[in-house]
Motif scaffolding. Structure first.
Motif, PDB file in Angstrom:
ATOM      1  N   ASP A  53       0.836  -1.074   0.067  1.00 33.31           N
ATOM      2  CA  ASP A  53       0.094  -0.129   0.017  1.00 33.31           C
ATOM      3  C   ASP A  53       0.956   1.353  -0.077  1.00 33.31           C
ATOM      4  O   ASP A  53       1.922   1.342   0.736  1.00 33.31           O
ATOM      5  CB  ASP A  53      -0.989   0.033   1.266  1.00 33.31           C
ATOM      6  N   SER A  54       0.452   2.109  -0.701  1.00 34.19           N
ATOM      7  CA  SER A  54       1.037   3.339  -0.861  1.00 34.19           C
ATOM      8  C   SER A  54       0.222   4.676  -0.600  1.00 34.19           C
ATOM      9  O   SER A  54      -0.731   4.719  -0.877  1.00 34.19           O
ATOM     10  CB  SER A  54       1.704   3.753  -2.293  1.00 34.19           C
ATOM     11  N   SER A  57      -1.456   8.185  -4.946  1.00 33.86           N
ATOM     12  CA  SER A  57      -2.534   7.685  -5.799  1.00 33.86           C
ATOM     13  C   SER A  57      -1.975   7.112  -7.047  1.00 33.86           C
ATOM     14  O   SER A  57      -2.801   6.028  -7.467  1.00 33.86           O
ATOM     15  CB  SER A  57      -3.547   8.517  -6.029  1.00 33.86           C
ATOM     16  N   ASN A  60      -1.118   3.546  -6.286  1.00 34.14           N
ATOM     17  CA  ASN A  60      -2.199   2.533  -6.177  1.00 34.14           C
ATOM     18  C   ASN A  60      -3.234   2.527  -7.530  1.00 34.14           C
ATOM     19  O   ASN A  60      -4.045   1.675  -7.635  1.00 34.14           O
ATOM     20  CB  ASN A  60      -3.420   3.224  -5.051  1.00 34.14           C
TER      21      ASN A  60
END
Length: 114
Positions: A53-54, A57, A60
């Motif tokens: 997860d980052s 955006s 993602n």
């Protein structure tokens, strides 16, 4: 310590309560952080996305790289590097002048006596 807190080094400015956010504008470190960050990230510098997860955006949505200006946007830093430098320079000069006059009038030089 409060000046560093309101600069955005440790806590994102959106996480500080609204009633005290105004202190970011008088934090000397905010302008230093802004000038350093824009000097580093404003160019077309790119970073690889993390595998998990980052916070960005771009990663993602299937991207593999984070552009530098996106890092500035995510941290809430505007890309106005020259303004940050000028404000920091003005604050430095103003502080030195205020210190000079304070010391001069507080500790007036004594006249030599013969």
């Amino acid at each position: 310590l409060g000046s560093v807190l309101f600069a955005g080094y440790f806590i994102h400015i959106d996480n500080i309560p609204v009633w005290i956010r105004w202190m970011q504008w008088i934090s000397f470190f905010k302008y230093l952080l802004g000038s350093q960050s824009t000097a580093i990230f404003a160019d077309n510098l790119r970073f690889e996305c993390a595998e998990s997860d980052s916070a960005y955006s771009v990663c993602n949505n299937g991207g593999s790289e984070i552009p530098g200006p996106h890092v500035l946007t995510n941290r809430g830093i505007q890309d106005i590097g020259l303004v940050y430098v000028l404000v920091a320079l003005f604050a430095t000069i103003a502080l030195r002048v205020a210190t000079y006059f304070t010391l001069f009038y507080r500790y007036k030089p004594k006249s030599p006596t013969f």
